[in-house]
Motif scaffolding. Structure first.
Motif, PDB file in Angstrom:
ATOM      1  N   UNK A  56       5.157  15.178 -32.857  1.00 21.57           N
ATOM      2  CA  UNK A  56       4.028  15.927 -33.412  1.00 21.57           C
ATOM      3  C   UNK A  56       4.518  17.084 -34.262  1.00 21.57           C
ATOM      4  N   UNK A  71      -3.900  16.466 -47.323  1.00 20.65           N
ATOM      5  CA  UNK A  71      -4.364  15.311 -46.561  1.00 20.65           C
ATOM      6  C   UNK A  71      -5.733  15.593 -45.972  1.00 20.65           C
ATOM      7  N   UNK A 130      -2.413  31.493 -28.583  1.00 17.57           N
ATOM      8  CA  UNK A 130      -3.197  30.258 -28.530  1.00 17.57           C
ATOM      9  C   UNK A 130      -4.557  30.466 -27.894  1.00 17.57           C
ATOM     10  N   UNK A 135     -10.488  29.475 -25.642  1.00 18.02           N
ATOM     11  CA  UNK A 135     -11.698  29.054 -24.936  1.00 18.02           C
ATOM     12  C   UNK A 135     -12.672  30.184 -24.589  1.00 18.02           C
ATOM     13  N   UNK A 150     -10.431  19.891 -38.675  1.00 21.87           N
ATOM     14  CA  UNK A 150     -11.502  18.986 -38.258  1.00 21.87           C
ATOM     15  C   UNK A 150     -12.807  19.151 -38.995  1.00 21.87           C
ATOM     16  N   UNK A 202      -6.212  18.949 -43.540  1.00 19.54           N
ATOM     17  CA  UNK A 202      -5.172  18.818 -42.529  1.00 19.54           C
ATOM     18  C   UNK A 202      -3.870  19.472 -42.960  1.00 19.54           C
ATOM     19  N   UNK A 230      -6.896  24.044 -20.357  1.00 16.95           N
ATOM     20  CA  UNK A 230      -7.843  24.131 -21.475  1.00 16.95           C
ATOM     21  C   UNK A 230      -7.281  25.031 -22.568  1.00 16.95           C
ATOM     22  N   UNK A 231      -6.552  26.079 -22.143  1.00 19.78           N
ATOM     23  CA  UNK A 231      -6.057  27.028 -23.114  1.00 19.78           C
ATOM     24  C   UNK A 231      -5.182  26.337 -24.147  1.00 19.78           C
ATOM     25  N   UNK A 232      -4.284  25.523 -23.643  1.00 19.24           N
ATOM     26  CA  UNK A 232      -3.366  24.884 -24.573  1.00 19.24           C
ATOM     27  C   UNK A 232      -3.883  23.532 -25.023  1.00 19.24           C
ATOM     28  N   UNK A 269      -6.514  22.427 -26.565  1.00 17.92           N
ATOM     29  CA  UNK A 269      -7.007  22.232 -27.916  1.00 17.92           C
ATOM     30  C   UNK A 269      -5.857  22.174 -28.910  1.00 17.92           C
ATOM     31  N   UNK A 270      -4.933  23.101 -28.689  1.00 18.35           N
ATOM     32  CA  UNK A 270      -3.793  23.179 -29.573  1.00 18.35           C
ATOM     33  C   UNK A 270      -3.014  21.870 -29.519  1.00 18.35           C
ATOM     34  N   UNK A 295      -4.800  19.081 -31.350  1.00 11.27           N
ATOM     35  CA  UNK A 295      -4.628  19.087 -32.801  1.00 11.27           C
ATOM     36  C   UNK A 295      -3.274  18.486 -33.154  1.00 11.27           C
ATOM     37  N   UNK A 296      -2.255  18.962 -32.453  1.00  8.29           N
ATOM     38  CA  UNK A 296      -0.900  18.491 -32.719  1.00  8.29           C
ATOM     39  C   UNK A 296      -0.794  16.996 -32.409  1.00  8.29           C
ATOM     40  N   UNK A 297      -1.320  16.621 -31.244  1.00  8.90           N
ATOM     41  CA  UNK A 297      -1.189  15.229 -30.824  1.00  8.90           C
ATOM     42  C   UNK A 297      -1.910  14.306 -31.788  1.00  8.90           C
ATOM     43  N   UNK A 298      -3.057  14.775 -32.277  1.00  5.31           N
ATOM     44  CA  UNK A 298      -3.796  13.894 -33.168  1.00  5.31           C
ATOM     45  C   UNK A 298      -3.082  13.763 -34.504  1.00  5.31           C
ATOM     46  N   UNK A 299      -2.339  14.813 -34.862  1.00  2.38           N
ATOM     47  CA  UNK A 299      -1.520  14.699 -36.061  1.00  2.38           C
ATOM     48  C   UNK A 299      -0.595  13.509 -35.927  1.00  2.38           C
ATOM     49  N   UNK A 300       0.009  13.420 -34.756  1.00  3.32           N
ATOM     50  CA  UNK A 300       0.947  12.343 -34.504  1.00  3.32           C
ATOM     51  C   UNK A 300       0.222  11.012 -34.498  1.00  3.32           C
ATOM     52  N   UNK A 344      -2.574  10.223 -35.828  1.00  4.56           N
ATOM     53  CA  UNK A 344      -3.037   9.861 -37.152  1.00  4.56           C
ATOM     54  C   UNK A 344      -1.852   9.433 -38.005  1.00  4.56           C
ATOM     55  N   UNK A 345      -0.734  10.088 -37.802  1.00  6.08           N
ATOM     56  CA  UNK A 345       0.437   9.808 -38.605  1.00  6.08           C
ATOM     57  C   UNK A 345       0.945   8.402 -38.445  1.00  6.08           C
ATOM     58  N   UNK A 358     -14.621  14.602 -34.346  1.00  5.65           N
ATOM     59  CA  UNK A 358     -13.171  14.609 -34.170  1.00  5.65           C
ATOM     60  C   UNK A 358     -12.669  13.198 -33.888  1.00  5.65           C
ATOM     61  N   UNK A 388     -10.356  10.655 -36.315  1.00 10.26           N
ATOM     62  CA  UNK A 388      -9.090  10.118 -35.823  1.00 10.26           C
ATOM     63  C   UNK A 388      -9.089   8.600 -35.935  1.00 10.26           C
TER      64      UNK A 388
END
Lengths: 295, 435
Positions: free
Chosen positions: A33, A45, A228, A231, A258, A263, B1-3, B5-6, B9-14, B16-17, B87, B91
């Motif tokens: 990632x 993108x 970060x 919430x 999003x 992106x 939950x704190x991390x 979302x972050x 976003x990163x994971x979906x980059x991957x 999607x990639x 979202x 994806x």
């Protein structure tokens, strides 16, 4: 203290065996990632059409995007209040909870509860506390003959969310510090007492120096969390279309990725955030070498 | 939950990639597009939409009815809440494996259509020339492009004035009528506002959801002779004199008359002071009706008031589109066709979240005589003076730029005029970037 011990023989095998799943996750999950984010930060993108080369455009935009600059300022202000707040308050709470008090586990549980409660649910409760006309806090202020305060209006919202975030993080910090505190040998305190040191002296001359590894660790973790944070802030200050009255950087990254089909821009912002956190980490490790005492 | 979302976003980059490398699932064998409209082989299509559990129940019924009529096609329904829906959809689209059929909000339609991920439905529509005859033409406008329609509406929303009858009765104010002007609304709102001895407002005359133009803001701008954006979607018009007059009118109601709560105050009442029983009037579409059914007061609806340049409301529709990468476009279109049929539209009417786009159903008892005894016909009659909610590429970012920029005005922290002066150029820049 076990800081200096090195794993031997069979221990070494188990060390690597137990770390393997984490490493696999890091290499195939996080690393991929991270690389993808770096690559995308140089691209235009929109997710739906093939990416095109953007050169440094996304990075140039980091300095021009007014919404991002506002978010960055907010994130830095937030962190500057949040990190010391969490470290100091959770250390004090841990010292209190390290005494022999009746029902201490009940208190410890109470302090830890926010960490295991849904942020959405607790934020709703905080909304009821902070409300301008209907909130509990203003009700109390008015009873005391004071003017009601608009806690979640733009000028106060930052402080209001910092308080809630600190409150939510005390439990985790307390656990870290309790672990550090229980490792301090009792004899030190007994010796100090015999020399006539009061509680105040004991705290600053024994507890604080011996707990610097925990303080270092907690500062590091809190800083990462601060950058970060999302919430509670979202739940307390959200506005329409994903905006907030105290937008922090994560808002900007999320919305660009999003909502705005951007992106590449979101990736550049994520990299920027990472670089800032990494620079802070480097600074912390420099401080660690100078001030942290490993016994 | 704190991390979370972050990481998301990163994971979906991957995700999607590397999505391009994905091969279609074994069950999804391509069906030749020259196949007959109703394929003979059993087919399963996936359908994705936003909505709540009540909507899922109704859609499961519609899907079951559809299966009965077309035994060869099975539809798998997946419902998410609004935010996760988009979202997830993005994806899936970027991975090249979109659902066959998915829900679309008209203003966002061009953001997808212009990026080539939607199937052109025109060839199918040409083969079914009578299919759209009974549909309100105003609801089809949004989906038209120079090379045909890439989507079809399923239901629509017009904005009307909701009023709390009990508050009007208690204050001795006559109910809103079809002859009302904005000045009548302002006068009535003033009479319905109650200010306590300590200066606190305990009851508001009117309340508006000021995050988006659709409910209550675009209406008054149009009625004052202004507009939101030019026809070419290159210039933002909300800073022009007529629009400013309309904004000033609402601003005065909020800060001079104190008959509209500012957004900070409104959020204390769960964001909707009308439902909370502290505001006598509000402007919304049909989507609030199921929620208002449980209100502890009597209420009804009236058309939006008249302005110096006439009466105006906004019309928007939700619809369905077919993914260009769909392996079963014929079956997908069959389903879209069914959604516009009387049985499906009747079920939607009974669900009560929106107005059916099929005229015969909208004018039947299924829609007009719902559980909530209000004058449903006003939603339909409002079409006569409705403007379309803008549909263009970049809509989300454009409306967010204006919404973010105007937010401090509606909390009372920024001046109206200077704010508009800075918001409009920023919005124009978004338009320029999306050309």
């Amino acid at each position: 203290m076990e800081y200096g011990l090195r794993p031997l023989g069979r221990e070494k095998f188990w060390l690597f065996a137990l770390l393997t799943p984490t490493f696999i996750g890091l290499i195939f999950g996080a690393l991929g990632s991270v690389l993808a984010t770096v690559a995308l930060s140089f691209a235009n993108w929109d997710l739906l059409t093939p990416p095109t080369w953007a050169g440094l455009a996304n990075y140039v935009n980091l300095f021009k995007d007014a919404k991002l600059l506002l978010s960055l300022t907010n994130t830095i202000k937030f962190s500057a209040m949040y990190v010391p707040g969490v470290v100091i308050i959770s250390l004090l709470v841990a010292v209190l909870m390290n005494r022999k008090i009746r029902g201490v586990s009940l208190f410890r549980t109470a302090y830890f509860l926010p960490a295991v409660t849904s942020a959405v649910a607790t934020a709703l409760v905080w909304n009821m506390i902070y409300g301008k006309d209907t909130g509990i806090l203003n009700f109390i202020l008015e009873r005391l003959g004071m003017q009601p305060v608009c806690w979640l209006c733009t000028e106060n919202a930052m402080y209001a969310v910092v308080i809630v975030n600190i409150w939510g993080a005390i439990g985790e910090g307390m656990i870290i510090f309790l672990a550090g505190l229980t490792a301090i040998p009792r004899e030190y305190y007994e010796a100090a007492e015999m020399d006539g040191a009061n509680g105040f002296h004991q705290f600053f001359n024994i507890t604080v120096p011996l707990i610097t590894p925990s303080i270092f660790f907690q500062t590091l973790i809190s800083t990462i969390n601060a950058f970060q944070a999302y919430d509670y802030i979202y739940m307390l200050t959200r506005r329409g279309q994903g905006d907030s009255s105290v937008p922090v950087v994560v808002f900007s990254i999320y919305r660009n990725a999003w909502n705005f089909f951007n992106y590449g821009g979101a990736s550049a912002q994520a990299i920027e955030l990472t670089v800032i956190v990494a620079a802070l980490m480097a600074f912390y490790f420099w401080l660690e070498r100078r001030y942290v005492v490993y016994e | 939950m704190k991390r979370f979302l972050f990481i998301l976003v990163i994971a979906s980059l991957l995700l999607a990639g590397c999505g391009g490398a994905k091969t279609p699932a074994a069950g999804n064998q391509p069906v030749a597009s020259s196949a007959p409209a109703v394929s003979t082989a059993p087919t399963e299509i996936s359908m994705m939409m936003w909505g709540d559990p009540a909507e899922l129940d109704v859609w499961n019924q519609i899907v079951a009815d559809f299966h009965q009529a077309n035994p060869n096609i099975t539809v798998k329904v997946e419902v998410s809440d609004w935010d996760s829906y988009w979202t997830k959809l993005k994806t899936l689209l970027s991975a090249g494996t979109p659902p066959d059929v998915f829900a679309m909000d008209a203003p966002l339609y061009l953001d997808y259509q212009s990026r080539g991920v939607l199937l052109n439905l025109q060839p199918y529509l040409d083969k079914n020339p009578d299919m759209l005859n009974g549909v309100y033409p105003q609801t089809l406008e949004a989906y038209k492009t120079p090379d045909g329609m890439y989507g079809l509406p399923r239901d629509f929303q017009t904005i009307v004035l909701f009023y709390n009858k009990d508050m009007f009765d208690a204050a001795g104010v006559a109910y809103p009528t079809a002859d009302w002007t904005y000045d009548d609304l302002r006068a009535a709102a003033k009479k319905l506002t109650k200010i306590g001895a300590d200066g606190k407002v305990t009851q508001f005359g009117y309340s508006l959801d000021l995050w988006d133009f659709e409910p209550g803001m675009s209406e008054i701008i149009w009625s004052y002779g202004g507009d939101l954006i030019n026809a070419e979607h290159t210039k933002t018009l909300v800073g022009a004199p007529k629009a400013r007059e309309a904004f000033q009118f609402l601003h005065d109601m909020m800060f001079v008359d104190k008959s509209i709560p500012d957004t900070n105050t409104a959020s204390e009442y769960g964001g909707d002071p009308f439902l909370a029983g502290v505001s006598a009037m509000t402007a919304f579409g049909h989507w609030v009706v199921p929620g208002y059914t449980d209100a502890k007061f009597n209420w009804d609806i009236a058309p939006m008031p008249n302005g110096p340049s006439g009466r105006a409301t906004s019309v928007n529709s939700a619809g369905f589109v077919v993914g260009k990468a769909s392996k079963n476009p014929d079956a997908a279109f069959e389903f879209l066709k069914y959604v516009l049929s009387e049985p499906a539209q009747t079920r939607l009417a009974e669900l009560g979240f929106a107005c059916p786009v099929l005229k015969s159903v909208a004018e039947s008892d299924a829609f007009l005589k719902q559980k909530t005894q209000i004058n449903q016909k006003i939603f339909l009659d409002s079409l006569a003076f409705a403007h379309m909610k803008p549909v263009f590429k970049g809509y989300d970012e454009w409306s967010s730029t204006i919404g973010d920029g105007m937010a401090p005005v509606w909390t009372g922290e920024a001046e109206l005029g200077p704010t508009l002066d800075t918001v409009v150029p920023a919005a124009d820049e978004v338009l320029a970037n999306n050309q």
